[in-house]
Enzyme design. Sequence first.
Site, PDB file in Angstrom:
ATOM      1  N   PHE A  94       0.856  -1.176   0.000  1.00 56.30           N
ATOM      2  CA  PHE A  94       0.000   0.000   0.000  1.00 56.30           C
ATOM      3  C   PHE A  94       0.895   1.229   0.000  1.00 56.30           C
ATOM      4  O   PHE A  94       1.573   1.520   0.982  1.00 56.30           O
ATOM      5  CB  PHE A  94      -0.941   0.049   1.203  1.00 56.30           C
ATOM      6  CG  PHE A  94      -1.863   1.241   1.133  1.00 56.30           C
ATOM      7  CD1 PHE A  94      -3.026   1.173   0.382  1.00 56.30           C
ATOM      8  CD2 PHE A  94      -1.544   2.432   1.760  1.00 56.30           C
ATOM      9  CE1 PHE A  94      -3.865   2.283   0.275  1.00 56.30           C
ATOM     10  CE2 PHE A  94      -2.372   3.540   1.662  1.00 56.30           C
ATOM     11  CZ  PHE A  94      -3.534   3.463   0.913  1.00 56.30           C
ATOM     12  N   ASP A 111       9.654   2.952   1.744  1.00 58.31           N
ATOM     13  CA  ASP A 111       8.453   3.724   2.076  1.00 58.31           C
ATOM     14  C   ASP A 111       8.251   3.643   3.581  1.00 58.31           C
ATOM     15  O   ASP A 111       7.649   2.710   4.100  1.00 58.31           O
ATOM     16  CB  ASP A 111       7.246   3.169   1.322  1.00 58.31           C
ATOM     17  CG  ASP A 111       5.967   3.951   1.602  1.00 58.31           C
ATOM     18  OD1 ASP A 111       5.935   4.714   2.589  1.00 58.31           O
ATOM     19  OD2 ASP A 111       4.989   3.779   0.855  1.00 58.31           O
ATOM     20  N   LYS A 159       2.995  11.452   6.922  1.00 59.52           N
ATOM     21  CA  LYS A 159       2.185  11.227   8.121  1.00 59.52           C
ATOM     22  C   LYS A 159       2.734  11.965   9.333  1.00 59.52           C
ATOM     23  O   LYS A 159       2.476  13.142   9.527  1.00 59.52           O
ATOM     24  CB  LYS A 159       1.998   9.736   8.362  1.00 59.52           C
ATOM     25  CG  LYS A 159       1.164   9.047   7.261  1.00 59.52           C
ATOM     26  CD  LYS A 159       0.762   7.661   7.647  1.00 59.52           C
ATOM     27  CE  LYS A 159       0.025   6.934   6.527  1.00 59.52           C
ATOM     28  NZ  LYS A 159      -1.256   7.545   6.142  1.00 59.52           N
TER      29      LYS A 159
END
Length: 401
Positions: free
Chosen positions: A141, A226, A255
Amino acid sequence: MSTTEDAIASAEAHSAHNYHPLPVVVATADGAWMTDVEGRRYLDMLAGYSALNFGHNNRRLINAARAQLERVTLTSRAFHHDRFADFCTRLAELCGMEMVLPMNTGAEAVETAVKTARKWGYRVKGVPDGMAKVIVAADNFHGRTTTVISFSTDPEARADFGPYTPGFEIVPYGDLTAMREAMTENTVAVLIEPIQGEAGVLVPPPGYLAGVRELTRERNVLFIADEIQSGLGRTGKTFACEHEGVVPDVYLLGKALGGGVVPVSAVVSSAAVLGVYRPGEHGSTFGGNPLACAVALEVIAMLNTGEYQQRAAELGDHLHHELGLLAGGGSVQAVRGRGLWAGVDIEPEVGTGREISERLMERRVLVKDTHGSTIRIAPPLVIGKEDLDWGLEQLREVLRG
Protein backbone atom coordinates in the site's frame (compact mmCIF):
# COMPACT_ATOMS: atom_id res chain seq x y z
CA MET A 1 -31.91 11.97 15.69
CA SER A 2 -28.91 12.49 17.96
CA THR A 3 -26.19 14.99 17.13
CA THR A 4 -24.04 12.06 16.00
CA GLU A 5 -26.75 10.65 13.74
CA ASP A 6 -27.40 14.13 12.31
CA ALA A 7 -23.76 14.68 11.44
CA ILE A 8 -23.35 11.23 9.89
CA ALA A 9 -26.53 11.56 7.85
CA SER A 10 -25.38 14.91 6.50
CA ALA A 11 -21.95 13.54 5.63
CA GLU A 12 -23.51 10.56 3.86
CA ALA A 13 -25.73 12.88 1.84
CA HIS A 14 -23.07 15.34 0.77
CA SER A 15 -19.74 13.51 0.58
CA ALA A 16 -18.49 10.80 -1.76
CA HIS A 17 -18.63 7.37 -0.15
CA ASN A 18 -14.94 6.57 -0.58
CA TYR A 19 -14.57 5.75 3.13
CA HIS A 20 -16.56 3.66 5.58
CA PRO A 21 -15.76 5.32 8.92
CA LEU A 22 -16.88 4.04 12.27
CA PRO A 23 -20.02 5.86 13.45
CA VAL A 24 -18.31 8.27 15.84
CA VAL A 25 -18.09 12.04 15.28
CA VAL A 26 -15.02 13.52 16.97
CA ALA A 27 -15.19 17.11 18.23
CA THR A 28 -12.04 17.54 20.34
CA ALA A 29 -8.94 15.54 21.21
CA ASP A 30 -5.94 15.65 23.52
CA GLY A 31 -3.05 13.22 23.86
CA ALA A 32 -4.37 9.72 23.24
CA TRP A 33 -8.02 10.64 23.86
CA MET A 34 -10.77 11.94 21.61
CA THR A 35 -14.19 13.32 22.60
CA ASP A 36 -17.24 13.12 20.36
CA VAL A 37 -19.95 15.71 19.72
CA GLU A 38 -22.00 14.33 22.60
CA GLY A 39 -19.19 14.39 25.14
CA ARG A 40 -18.20 10.71 25.10
CA ARG A 41 -14.45 10.04 25.43
CA TYR A 42 -12.63 7.44 23.34
CA LEU A 43 -9.11 6.04 23.54
CA ASP A 44 -7.43 6.51 20.17
CA MET A 45 -5.61 3.29 19.29
CA LEU A 46 -5.10 4.19 15.62
CA ALA A 47 -3.37 7.60 15.76
CA GLY A 48 -4.41 8.62 12.27
CA TYR A 49 -2.54 5.67 10.74
CA SER A 50 0.60 6.97 12.53
CA ALA A 51 0.13 10.61 11.50
CA LEU A 52 -0.53 11.35 15.19
CA ASN A 53 2.56 9.69 16.65
CA PHE A 54 2.97 12.61 19.07
CA GLY A 55 -0.66 12.66 20.12
CA HIS A 56 -3.55 15.04 19.58
CA ASN A 57 -3.13 18.70 20.46
CA ASN A 58 0.57 18.32 21.22
CA ARG A 59 1.50 21.69 22.67
CA ARG A 60 4.96 21.87 21.13
CA LEU A 61 3.51 21.30 17.68
CA ILE A 62 0.48 23.54 18.16
CA ASN A 63 2.69 26.35 19.47
CA ALA A 64 5.07 25.98 16.52
CA ALA A 65 2.15 26.15 14.11
CA ARG A 66 0.54 29.10 15.89
CA ALA A 67 3.78 31.10 15.86
CA GLN A 68 4.25 30.47 12.15
CA LEU A 69 0.61 31.32 11.38
CA GLU A 70 1.32 34.84 12.63
CA ARG A 71 4.30 35.22 10.27
CA VAL A 72 3.80 33.65 6.82
CA THR A 73 2.11 30.41 5.73
CA LEU A 74 2.78 30.18 1.99
CA THR A 75 5.14 31.69 -0.54
CA SER A 76 5.09 28.93 -3.16
CA ARG A 77 8.48 27.75 -4.36
CA ALA A 78 8.70 30.83 -6.60
CA PHE A 79 10.52 32.46 -3.67
CA HIS A 80 12.71 31.36 -0.78
CA HIS A 81 11.40 31.56 2.78
CA ASP A 82 13.27 31.59 6.07
CA ARG A 83 12.22 28.14 7.33
CA PHE A 84 12.98 26.12 4.21
CA ALA A 85 16.77 25.70 4.42
CA ASP A 86 16.64 24.73 8.09
CA PHE A 87 13.90 22.16 7.42
CA CYS A 88 15.82 20.52 4.58
CA THR A 89 19.08 20.55 6.53
CA ARG A 90 17.63 19.09 9.73
CA LEU A 91 15.59 16.41 7.94
CA ALA A 92 18.57 15.35 5.85
CA GLU A 93 20.64 15.08 9.05
CA LEU A 94 17.95 13.01 10.77
CA CYS A 95 18.03 10.58 7.84
CA GLY A 96 21.80 10.59 7.37
CA MET A 97 21.22 11.87 3.83
CA GLU A 98 22.13 14.98 1.83
CA MET A 99 19.05 16.33 0.07
CA VAL A 100 15.31 16.69 0.58
CA LEU A 101 12.48 17.10 -1.91
CA PRO A 102 9.41 18.21 0.08
CA MET A 103 5.84 17.43 -0.91
CA ASN A 104 2.53 17.26 1.00
CA THR A 105 0.97 13.80 1.11
CA GLY A 106 2.42 10.33 1.27
CA ALA A 107 1.08 9.46 -2.16
CA GLU A 108 2.83 12.53 -3.59
CA ALA A 109 6.08 11.35 -2.05
CA VAL A 110 5.66 7.93 -3.68
CA GLU A 111 4.84 9.47 -7.07
CA THR A 112 7.90 11.72 -6.69
CA ALA A 113 10.07 8.72 -5.86
CA VAL A 114 8.89 6.86 -8.96
CA LYS A 115 9.70 9.88 -11.14
CA THR A 116 13.05 10.29 -9.40
CA ALA A 117 14.01 6.64 -9.92
CA ARG A 118 13.13 6.78 -13.59
CA LYS A 119 15.06 9.99 -14.18
CA TRP A 120 18.05 8.61 -12.27
CA GLY A 121 17.82 5.45 -14.36
CA TYR A 122 17.94 7.39 -17.62
CA ARG A 123 20.44 10.07 -16.58
CA VAL A 124 22.81 8.06 -14.40
CA LYS A 125 22.38 4.32 -14.97
CA GLY A 126 21.91 4.63 -18.72
CA VAL A 127 18.62 2.75 -19.10
CA PRO A 128 17.09 3.29 -22.58
CA ASP A 129 14.39 5.94 -22.66
CA GLY A 130 10.96 4.61 -21.70
CA MET A 131 12.29 1.24 -20.49
CA ALA A 132 12.75 1.84 -16.74
CA LYS A 133 11.27 -0.77 -14.42
CA VAL A 134 10.50 -0.54 -10.70
CA ILE A 135 10.09 -3.68 -8.59
CA VAL A 136 7.38 -3.61 -5.89
CA ALA A 137 5.93 -6.13 -3.45
CA ALA A 138 2.55 -7.82 -3.60
CA ASP A 139 0.01 -6.62 -1.01
CA ASN A 140 1.71 -3.24 -0.91
CA PHE A 141 0.00 0.00 0.00
CA HIS A 142 1.70 3.15 -1.26
CA GLY A 143 -1.35 5.36 -1.87
CA ARG A 144 -4.26 5.63 -4.27
CA THR A 145 -3.12 7.74 -7.21
CA THR A 146 -3.50 6.31 -10.71
CA THR A 147 0.16 5.30 -10.96
CA VAL A 148 0.28 3.80 -7.48
CA ILE A 149 -2.85 1.67 -7.86
CA SER A 150 -1.37 0.39 -11.12
CA PHE A 151 1.01 -1.74 -9.04
CA SER A 152 -1.44 -2.60 -6.28
CA THR A 153 -2.69 -6.17 -5.88
CA ASP A 154 -5.78 -5.03 -3.95
CA PRO A 155 -8.88 -5.41 -6.17
CA GLU A 156 -10.69 -2.62 -4.29
CA ALA A 157 -7.89 -0.19 -5.07
CA ARG A 158 -7.60 -1.20 -8.75
CA ALA A 159 -11.04 -2.12 -10.07
CA ASP A 160 -12.52 0.27 -12.65
CA PHE A 161 -9.56 2.68 -12.57
CA GLY A 162 -7.66 1.46 -15.65
CA PRO A 163 -5.88 1.82 -17.99
CA TYR A 164 -2.95 1.27 -15.67
CA THR A 165 0.52 2.79 -15.70
CA PRO A 166 3.16 0.35 -17.00
CA GLY A 167 6.72 -0.03 -15.75
CA PHE A 168 6.30 -2.12 -12.59
CA GLU A 169 7.15 -5.70 -11.65
CA ILE A 170 5.32 -7.23 -8.67
CA VAL A 171 7.03 -9.93 -6.57
CA PRO A 172 5.97 -11.65 -3.32
CA TYR A 173 6.83 -9.69 -0.18
CA GLY A 174 9.72 -11.24 1.71
CA ASP A 175 10.95 -13.31 -1.27
CA LEU A 176 14.51 -12.32 -2.22
CA THR A 177 14.79 -15.04 -4.85
CA ALA A 178 11.77 -13.70 -6.73
CA MET A 179 13.17 -10.19 -6.50
CA ARG A 180 16.52 -11.26 -7.88
CA GLU A 181 14.86 -13.12 -10.77
CA ALA A 182 12.72 -10.06 -11.59
CA MET A 183 15.73 -7.75 -11.94
CA THR A 184 17.01 -6.82 -15.37
CA GLU A 185 19.41 -4.22 -16.72
CA ASN A 186 16.41 -1.88 -16.96
CA THR A 187 15.48 -2.15 -13.28
CA VAL A 188 15.99 1.25 -11.67
CA ALA A 189 14.50 0.76 -8.20
CA VAL A 190 12.98 -1.53 -5.61
CA LEU A 191 10.14 0.19 -3.75
CA ILE A 192 8.97 -1.57 -0.58
CA GLU A 193 7.51 -0.92 2.86
CA PRO A 194 9.88 -2.15 5.60
CA ILE A 195 6.66 -3.27 7.33
CA GLN A 196 3.47 -3.60 5.29
CA GLY A 197 0.86 -1.63 7.22
CA GLU A 198 -2.36 -1.88 5.23
CA ALA A 199 -1.70 -5.57 4.58
CA GLY A 200 -2.05 -6.19 8.33
CA VAL A 201 1.24 -4.97 9.83
CA LEU A 202 3.31 -7.65 8.11
CA VAL A 203 6.92 -7.80 9.31
CA PRO A 204 9.25 -9.34 6.68
CA PRO A 205 11.39 -12.40 7.44
CA PRO A 206 14.63 -11.71 9.33
CA GLY A 207 17.38 -10.67 6.93
CA TYR A 208 14.99 -9.59 4.17
CA LEU A 209 15.72 -5.87 4.31
CA ALA A 210 19.44 -6.52 4.54
CA GLY A 211 19.12 -8.85 1.56
CA VAL A 212 17.28 -6.19 -0.44
CA ARG A 213 20.04 -3.73 0.40
CA GLU A 214 22.76 -6.13 -0.72
CA LEU A 215 20.93 -7.09 -3.92
CA THR A 216 20.16 -3.53 -4.97
CA ARG A 217 23.72 -2.39 -4.33
CA GLU A 218 25.06 -5.35 -6.29
CA ARG A 219 22.80 -4.63 -9.29
CA ASN A 220 23.07 -0.80 -9.24
CA VAL A 221 19.41 -0.38 -8.35
CA LEU A 222 17.93 2.17 -5.94
CA PHE A 223 16.46 0.86 -2.70
CA ILE A 224 13.45 3.07 -1.90
CA ALA A 225 12.02 2.53 1.60
CA ASP A 226 8.45 3.72 2.08
CA GLU A 227 8.66 4.71 5.75
CA ILE A 228 5.59 6.93 5.55
CA GLN A 229 3.76 4.85 8.15
CA SER A 230 6.58 2.83 9.72
CA GLY A 231 9.03 5.70 10.21
CA LEU A 232 9.56 8.50 12.72
CA GLY A 233 9.44 6.48 15.91
CA ARG A 234 6.52 4.10 15.39
CA THR A 235 8.53 0.85 15.59
CA GLY A 236 10.84 1.87 18.44
CA LYS A 237 13.50 3.30 16.17
CA THR A 238 13.50 6.40 14.00
CA PHE A 239 13.14 4.18 10.91
CA ALA A 240 11.95 0.60 10.62
CA CYS A 241 14.93 -0.18 8.37
CA GLU A 242 17.19 0.36 11.39
CA HIS A 243 16.00 -2.92 12.91
CA GLU A 244 18.23 -4.66 10.36
CA GLY A 245 20.95 -2.01 10.32
CA VAL A 246 19.92 -1.00 6.80
CA VAL A 247 20.15 2.43 5.18
CA PRO A 248 18.25 2.63 1.87
CA ASP A 249 19.10 4.96 -0.99
CA VAL A 250 15.83 6.85 -0.57
CA TYR A 251 13.50 7.41 2.39
CA LEU A 252 9.87 8.30 1.79
CA LEU A 253 8.38 10.14 4.77
CA GLY A 254 4.99 11.62 5.57
CA LYS A 255 2.19 11.23 8.12
CA ALA A 256 3.97 11.89 11.45
CA LEU A 257 6.31 14.39 9.77
CA GLY A 258 3.43 16.86 9.93
CA GLY A 259 2.62 15.95 13.51
CA GLY A 260 -1.07 15.49 12.75
CA VAL A 261 -1.25 19.27 12.27
CA VAL A 262 -0.49 19.82 8.58
CA PRO A 263 0.23 17.44 5.68
CA VAL A 264 3.99 17.17 5.12
CA SER A 265 5.86 14.57 3.11
CA ALA A 266 9.36 14.28 1.72
CA VAL A 267 11.70 12.28 -0.45
CA VAL A 268 15.10 12.19 1.25
CA SER A 269 18.20 10.91 -0.51
CA SER A 270 21.71 11.67 -1.70
CA ALA A 271 22.82 14.43 -4.01
CA ALA A 272 23.62 11.74 -6.58
CA VAL A 273 19.94 10.79 -6.71
CA LEU A 274 17.99 13.99 -6.09
CA GLY A 275 20.60 15.98 -7.99
CA VAL A 276 19.11 14.70 -11.27
CA TYR A 277 16.36 17.35 -11.12
CA ARG A 278 16.52 20.65 -12.97
CA PRO A 279 14.18 23.62 -12.38
CA GLY A 280 10.69 23.03 -13.73
CA GLU A 281 10.86 19.23 -13.88
CA HIS A 282 8.90 18.61 -10.69
CA GLY A 283 7.21 20.63 -7.98
CA SER A 284 4.30 21.44 -5.72
CA THR A 285 2.76 24.81 -4.80
CA PHE A 286 2.38 23.84 -1.15
CA GLY A 287 5.38 21.49 -0.89
CA GLY A 288 7.84 22.85 1.66
CA ASN A 289 5.61 25.76 2.66
CA PRO A 290 6.59 27.81 5.75
CA LEU A 291 3.83 26.42 8.00
CA ALA A 292 4.70 22.83 7.08
CA CYS A 293 8.41 23.47 7.63
CA ALA A 294 7.81 25.06 11.05
CA VAL A 295 5.79 22.09 12.29
CA ALA A 296 8.12 19.51 10.77
CA LEU A 297 11.15 21.20 12.34
CA GLU A 298 9.53 20.73 15.75
CA VAL A 299 8.82 17.07 14.91
CA ILE A 300 12.48 16.58 13.98
CA ALA A 301 13.61 18.26 17.21
CA MET A 302 11.37 15.94 19.23
CA LEU A 303 12.70 12.87 17.45
CA ASN A 304 16.29 13.98 18.01
CA THR A 305 15.79 13.51 21.76
CA GLY A 306 15.24 9.77 21.25
CA GLU A 307 12.46 9.90 23.87
CA TYR A 308 9.67 8.86 21.53
CA GLN A 309 11.60 6.01 19.96
CA GLN A 310 12.45 4.64 23.41
CA ARG A 311 8.86 4.99 24.57
CA ALA A 312 7.60 3.13 21.49
CA ALA A 313 10.13 0.36 22.08
CA GLU A 314 9.30 -0.11 25.77
CA LEU A 315 5.53 0.18 25.48
CA GLY A 316 5.70 -1.86 22.30
CA ASP A 317 7.33 -4.75 24.16
CA HIS A 318 4.49 -4.58 26.67
CA LEU A 319 1.85 -4.37 23.94
CA HIS A 320 3.16 -7.42 22.10
CA HIS A 321 3.54 -9.42 25.30
CA GLU A 322 -0.08 -8.78 26.22
CA LEU A 323 -1.36 -9.44 22.70
CA GLY A 324 0.74 -12.58 22.49
CA LEU A 325 -1.17 -13.99 25.45
CA LEU A 326 -4.33 -13.77 23.35
CA ALA A 327 -2.92 -15.70 20.40
CA GLY A 328 -3.89 -19.33 20.31
CA GLY A 329 -6.60 -18.85 22.92
CA GLY A 330 -9.43 -19.50 20.51
CA SER A 331 -10.23 -15.91 19.58
CA VAL A 332 -6.99 -14.65 18.01
CA GLN A 333 -5.18 -16.47 15.23
CA ALA A 334 -1.98 -14.42 15.12
CA VAL A 335 -0.35 -11.20 16.24
CA ARG A 336 2.33 -9.36 14.28
CA GLY A 337 4.13 -6.06 14.46
CA ARG A 338 6.96 -4.04 15.95
CA GLY A 339 7.03 -1.27 18.52
CA LEU A 340 3.67 0.38 19.17
CA TRP A 341 2.20 -1.17 16.04
CA ALA A 342 0.35 -4.47 15.79
CA GLY A 343 -1.89 -6.42 13.47
CA VAL A 344 -4.27 -8.83 15.21
CA ASP A 345 -5.93 -11.58 13.18
CA ILE A 346 -9.30 -12.44 14.70
CA GLU A 347 -10.78 -15.94 14.44
CA PRO A 348 -13.61 -15.61 11.86
CA GLU A 349 -16.22 -17.15 14.14
CA VAL A 350 -15.52 -14.44 16.75
CA GLY A 351 -16.23 -11.65 14.29
CA THR A 352 -14.92 -9.71 11.33
CA GLY A 353 -12.39 -6.96 11.83
CA ARG A 354 -15.15 -4.42 11.29
CA GLU A 355 -17.39 -6.07 13.88
CA ILE A 356 -14.60 -6.17 16.45
CA SER A 357 -13.84 -2.49 15.75
CA GLU A 358 -17.50 -1.59 16.28
CA ARG A 359 -17.66 -3.55 19.54
CA LEU A 360 -14.52 -1.81 20.76
CA MET A 361 -16.04 1.54 19.80
CA GLU A 362 -18.99 0.74 22.03
CA ARG A 363 -16.47 0.27 24.85
CA ARG A 364 -14.83 3.65 23.96
CA VAL A 365 -11.76 2.30 22.17
CA LEU A 366 -11.07 3.20 18.54
CA VAL A 367 -9.15 0.88 16.19
CA LYS A 368 -9.57 0.11 12.50
CA ASP A 369 -9.97 -3.11 10.57
CA THR A 370 -8.19 -4.20 7.43
CA HIS A 371 -8.54 -7.19 5.11
CA GLY A 372 -11.55 -8.87 6.65
CA SER A 373 -10.54 -10.34 9.98
CA THR A 374 -7.60 -8.15 11.01
CA ILE A 375 -7.57 -5.13 13.30
CA ARG A 376 -4.70 -2.68 13.56
CA ILE A 377 -3.47 -1.23 16.84
CA ALA A 378 -1.23 1.86 16.69
CA PRO A 379 -1.82 4.28 19.56
CA PRO A 380 -0.03 7.63 19.80
CA LEU A 381 3.48 7.18 21.15
CA VAL A 382 2.55 9.45 24.07
CA ILE A 383 -0.10 7.05 25.40
CA GLY A 384 0.25 6.20 29.10
CA LYS A 385 0.81 2.58 30.14
CA GLU A 386 -2.36 2.66 32.23
CA ASP A 387 -4.41 3.85 29.26
CA LEU A 388 -2.80 1.23 27.01
CA ASP A 389 -3.64 -1.48 29.54
CA TRP A 390 -7.21 -0.23 29.80
CA GLY A 391 -7.58 -0.39 26.02
CA LEU A 392 -6.16 -3.92 25.94
CA GLU A 393 -8.58 -4.96 28.67
CA GLN A 394 -11.47 -3.72 26.51
CA LEU A 395 -10.15 -5.88 23.67
CA ARG A 396 -10.02 -8.90 25.96
CA GLU A 397 -13.61 -8.27 27.04
CA VAL A 398 -14.77 -7.97 23.44
CA LEU A 399 -13.06 -11.21 22.49
CA ARG A 400 -14.64 -12.99 25.43
CA GLY A 401 -18.01 -12.02 23.94
